[in-house]
Design a protein around this motif. Structure first.
Motif, short mmCIF file in Angstrom:
data_model
loop_
_atom_site.label_atom_id
_atom_site.label_comp_id
_atom_site.label_asym_id
_atom_site.label_seq_id
_atom_site.Cartn_x
_atom_site.Cartn_y
_atom_site.Cartn_z
N THR B 182 64.93 67.11 32.49
CA THR B 182 64.63 66.31 34.20
C THR B 182 63.16 66.83 34.53
O THR B 182 62.51 66.79 35.10
N ALA B 183 63.60 68.44 34.64
CA ALA B 183 62.66 69.57 35.17
C ALA B 183 60.86 69.21 34.69
O ALA B 183 60.90 69.94 34.46
N GLY B 185 60.26 66.98 32.46
CA GLY B 185 59.63 65.99 32.65
C GLY B 185 59.17 65.38 34.03
O GLY B 185 57.44 65.80 33.12
N VAL B 186 59.69 66.20 34.68
CA VAL B 186 58.54 66.49 36.17
C VAL B 186 57.84 67.33 35.33
O VAL B 186 56.39 67.05 36.26
N VAL B 187 56.99 68.17 35.05
CA VAL B 187 56.76 68.78 34.79
C VAL B 187 55.81 68.84 34.22
O VAL B 187 54.01 68.42 34.31
N TYR B 188 55.57 67.70 32.78
CA TYR B 188 55.14 67.38 32.13
C TYR B 188 54.05 66.37 32.79
O TYR B 188 53.13 66.05 33.28
N GLY B 189 54.96 65.61 33.98
CA GLY B 189 54.24 64.19 34.45
C GLY B 189 52.94 64.32 35.52
O GLY B 189 52.38 64.16 35.67
N THR B 190 53.54 65.86 36.09
CA THR B 190 52.78 66.97 37.13
C THR B 190 52.00 67.26 36.74
O THR B 190 50.39 67.53 37.14
N LEU B 210 56.92 70.78 45.77
CA LEU B 210 56.57 70.72 43.66
C LEU B 210 57.51 71.82 43.59
O LEU B 210 58.22 71.50 42.77
N VAL B 213 61.15 72.85 44.03
CA VAL B 213 62.01 71.52 43.43
C VAL B 213 61.84 71.90 42.63
O VAL B 213 63.48 72.00 41.51
N LEU B 214 60.90 71.82 41.43
CA LEU B 214 61.04 72.49 39.75
C LEU B 214 62.58 73.84 40.32
O LEU B 214 63.09 73.93 38.87
N ILE B 217 65.83 73.56 40.56
CA ILE B 217 66.43 72.21 39.22
C ILE B 217 66.74 73.40 38.19
O ILE B 217 67.94 73.58 37.85
#
Lengths: 143, 522
Positions: B182-183, B185-190, B210, B213-214, B217
C-alpha cells in the motif's frame, strides 16, 4: 468416474489450450502474451486433465518431473540474464543471435529465453499446486 | 559504470542457480539425491560467502556499487545498490548460511532433508536481494521471496503444530506485506517513482502530511517484519515449532531484514522524522526490549525462551536508530553505528545460541525446562555446554564477548544524547537477559546427568558442533578486535546517513513527470 461431457471437453479443449499457450509464448515480450500467461494456460490444460481423468493420472504422467522442470526453468532464466555479461559486459542486457536456416535468417533473443524459463517455472509450479489441492483429504482430520 | 558492478548480481544469482540445480535432482527421494543437494548447498553457501566478502572489501573503502540491470538507467530499470551497510549484512547472511548448511548436515534427518537445501538457498536469495534492492518495489518483491521460502521451511515437517505456526506466520506477515505494498502504491501514485535515490530527492518536496502517512505505514510494515512492540506476536507463535536448523537461521536472519529496511529507508527518505519521531522510536525500542525479556521469563521451552530474546534484542537495534539524530560529544551517526554493530553481534550470537539450544533439544528428545525433562547436559554433552555457555554470556553482554562492546556502544550513545530513560531500560534488560540465560543454564545444563532420555535423533556431533564453535569464535573475535569492526560499522553508518552521496551514486534521471509542482501544497 468423470462425467462424459468432461471427457468430451477434454478431447477438444486440451489441444486448443496447448496451441494457445505456444502462440502466447511466441507472441513474446512486448505484445500481449509471454511466458507467464503461457505457463498459466498450460497449467489450465493440466487442470482440465485433472478434472477429466483424475489427479492420479496426471500425477503419474508428470508428477516426478515437476520439480526438475521448475529448476530447469530457473536455470534458463538465469542463463538469459548472464548472456548480457558475456556479450556486452552488462548484466541482463538483451542479446540477439542470428541463425541461417533454409536461406533465411532466424533471430532469437535472450528475452525469449527468459520467457521460456518463466514459462517452465509458472506452468510446473501452478500444476504442482493444483495437484496438491486435488489430493484427497486424509481420514481423521485433527491429530 | 564498470564491469565489476556485475558482481552485485552474484549474491542473487548464486543461490538461485544452485537452488535450481538442486531441484533438478529432486525427482525421487533417495539418499544419493539428498547427498547431491547437500553438497550443492555447501558449495553455494561457500561461494556466496566469497562473493559477499569481495563486495565487503570493495565497499568498506567508502564507495558505493551500482548495477543497472539490462543497462536501463535509474529510475526505469531494476537498480541494485551496495554500500558498506548492505555488504556487511550480505557477509553476515553468507556466514550464517554456511553455518546453517553445516548444522543441517549434522542434525537433519535424511528423509526430512528433501528440499530443505533448495528452500534455504531460495531464502538466502530473497534476503540478499532485499539487502541490494535500490527501489521500493524490488525491496517488496524480495521480501515476498523470502516470506514464501520461509513459510515452506516452517511447515516442512508437516506436523500439525508446524502447520499451525506456519499459518500464523504467513497470515500476519502477509498483512505487513500488504501494508508495505500500500505504501509503495501511494508513493508511486503521488511521487511518480519508486527508485530510492529519486524518492530521496522528491520526498523533501512532498507535503508534510504525505510524508508522515508514508513513514507511519512503512514503520508499521517493517516494524511487524522486525518483530517490534506491539507487532511481534507472530514470532513466538511460530519460531519454536520447526526443525532446529530452521529456527536458527530464522532467529538470526529474518527479523534483521526488517531492521535493515528501517535503517535504510528512514535516514534516506525521512531524515527529519528521525529527530521529531525520536521519542516514538525510543519508546518502541524500550517496550520491545522489556516485553521480549519478560516473555522469555514466562515460557518454559528452551527455543521459546531464545525466540523471545530475539524480540528483546531487536529493541536494542531500534534504539540505535532512535539515537541517530542526537550526538553532542560523539561523532554524528554514532548511535546508528552502535546499532549496526549490535546487528553484527546479534546475528552471529543468536544463531549460535539457537543452534546450541536446538542441539540440546535433539540430544535429550525434549526442550522443556520443567524439572524432569531437560537437565544435566553439561555432563552428557560437555562441548555443547561450553559453547552454549560462551554464547549465552555473549548475549547477556559479559566481557570480552561482542555483546559487551555492542551494549557499551549503545549505552554511550544514549548517555551522550542525554536519553537517560532508554539507557536505564537497556541496562535493566541486559541484567534480566543475564538472569534468563542463567535460568536456562541451571534448568538445562547443570545438575546430574539423566539416564532415561528419548533422543529424537542423535545428531552427528562434529558437524553439529563445528558451526556453533565457528560462530562463537567469531563473536569472541569481534569482542576482542572490536576497534576495526566498530570502524566498519561507522563507515556503514556514515554511508547510510550520506543522502547526497547515495543520490549521486545512483544518479536517477530527472526528466520523469511528477504529479505536483514543487512548492505547491495539496
Amino acid at each position: 468416474m468423470p462425467e462424459l461431457y468432461l471427457a468430451l471437453l477434454d478431447r477438444i479443449l486440451t489441444p486448443v489450450l496447448l496451441l494457445l499457450a505456444v502462440i502466447f509464448l511466441l507472441a513474446g515480450h512486448n505484445a500481449p502474451g509471454g511466458g507467464f500467461i503461457a505457463g498459466l494456460v498450460v497449467a489450465s490444460a493440466f487442470l482440465m486433465q485433472i478434472l477429466a481423468r483424475g489427479d492420479a493420472f496426471v500425477r503419474r504422467l508428470i508428477g516426478p518431473y515437476l520439480q526438475p522442470l521448475m529448476g530447469a526453468g530457473l536455470l534458463i532464466a538465469a542463463a538469459s540474464s548472464l548472456a548480457g555479461i558475456g556479450r556486452y559486459g552488462q548484466f541482463f542486457e538483451g542479446v540477439w543471435w542470428q541463425l541461417q536456416l533454409g536461406g533465411r535468417a532466424w533471430e532469437f533473443g535472450s528475452p525469449a529465453l527468459f520467457d521460456i524459463g518463466v514459462f517452465l517455472v509458472v506452468s510446473t509450479f501452478v500444476t504442482s499446486y493444483l495437484l496438491e489441492l486435488s489430493r484427497p483429504a486424509k481420514e481423521g482430520g485433527r491429530k | 559504470m564498470d564491469f565489476y558492478a556485475n558482481w552485485l548480481a552474484a549474491p542473487i544469482l548464486v543461490p538461485l542457480v544452485f537452488a535450481a540445480s538442486a531441484l533438478l535432482v529432486a525427482r525421487r527421494v533417495t539418499l544419493r539425491q539428498i547427498r547431491v543437494q547437500r553438497s550443492l548447498a555447501l558449495v553455494a553457501s561457500l561461494l556466496n560467502l566469497a562473493v559477499a566478502l569481495l563486495l565487503l572489501y570493495h565497499t568498506l573503502q567508502g564507495q558505493r556499487m551500482v548495477l543497472y540491470a539490462g543497462a536501463w538507467q535509474a529510475p526505469f530499470g531494476i537498480t541494485l545498490v551496495a554500500d558498506a551497510f548492505s555488504a556487511i549484512m550480505l557477509a553476515l547472511t553468507a556466514l550464517l548460511g554456511v553455518a546453517v548448511v553445516l548444522y543441517a548436515m549434522g542434525t537433519l534427518d535424511q528423509r526430512q532433508g528433501l528440499n530443505f537445501y533448495p528452500l534455504l538457498l531460495f531464502l538466502l536469495m530473497g534476503v540478499n536481494g532485499a539487502f541490494l534492492a535500490g527501489d521500493l518495489f524490488n525491496l517488496y518483491v524480495f521480501f515476498e521471496v523470502l516470506l514464501m521460502a520461509s513459510f515452506v521451511l516452517l511447515s516442512l515437517g508437516g506436523r500439525p503444530s508446524q502447520v499451525n505456526g506456519g499459518l500464523r506466520y504467513v497470515v500476519l506477515n502477509l498483512i505487513a506485506s500488504t501494508l508495505f505494498l500500500t505504501a509503495a502504491g501511494v508513493v508511486y501514485g503521488t511521487l511518480g517513482t519508486l527508485n530510492l535515490a529519486q524518492l530521496a530527492e522528491r520526498m523533501a518536496l512532498a507535503p508534510q502530511s504525505l510524508r508522515i502517512v508514508l513513514a507511519g505505514i512503512l514503520l508499521l510494515a517493517f516494524g511487524s517484519k522486525a518483530g517490534l512492540f506491539p507487532l511481534f506476536f507472530w514470532l513466538p507463535a511460530s519460531y519454536h515449532t520447526p526443525h532446529p536448523a530452521v529456527t536458527a537461521i530464522f532467529g538470526g536472519l529474518l527479523t534483521k531484514v526488517g531492521i535493515y529496511a528501517l535503517f535504510r529507508i528512514f535516514p534516506l527518505l525521512f531524515p527529519e522524522l528521525l529527530s521529531s519521531w525520536q521519542p516514538l522510536l525510543l519508546t518502541v525500542a524500550a517496550l520491545t526490549m522489556l516485553t521480549g525479556v519478560f516473555g522469555a521469563m514466562a515460557v518454559t521451552t528452551i527455543r521459546r525462551v531464545l525466540s523471545f530474546h530475539v524480540i528483546s534484542q531487536v529493541g536494542y537495534m531500534v534504539m540505535g536508530l532512535g539515537l541517530v539524530a542526537s550526538g553532542n560529544q560523539l561523532a554524528l551517526g554514532f548511535g546508528l553505528a552502535a546499532g549496526i554493530f549490535y546487528i553484527i553481534h546479534h546475528m552471529i550470537v543468536k544463531t549460535a545460541l539457537l543452534m546450541a539450544g536446538g542441539a540440546a533439544e535433539l540430544t535429550m528428545g525434549t526442550g522443556r525446562l520443567e524439572p524432569g525433562y531437560l537437565g544435566g547436559l553439561a555432563k552428557r554433552a560437555p562441548a555443547l555446554a561450553v559453547l552454549f555457555f560462551v554464547a549465552a554470556f555473549s548475549l547477556a553482554g559479559i566481557p570480552p564477548s561482542s555483546g559487551f562492546v555492542s551494549k557499551l556502544g549503545l549505552l554511550q550513545a544514549a548517555l551522550d544524547a542525554g536519553q537517560w530513560p532508554i539507557a536505564g531500560v537497556s541496562l535493566v534488560v541486559s541484567l534480566l537477559t543475564l538472569m534468563s540465560m542463567l535460568r536456562l543454564w541451571q534448568k538445562g545444563f547443570a545438575g546430574p546427568a539423566k539416564s532415561d532420555t528419548f533422543p529424537l535423533r542423535t545428531p552427528q556431533p562434529r558437524l553439529t558442533l563445528a558451526p556453533i564453535a565457528l560462530l562463537v569464535l567469531a563473536s569472541l573475535a569481534i569482542g576482542i578486535f572490536s576497534a576495526p569492526v566498530f570502524g566498519w560499522a561507522q563507515t556503514a553508518a556514515a554511508q547510510v546517513l550520506d543522502r547526497e552521496g547515495y543520490i549521486r551514486a545512483v544518479a536517477p534521471r530527472a526528466d520523469i513527470p511528477r504529479l505536483w509542482a514543487p512548492g505547491e501544497e495539496h
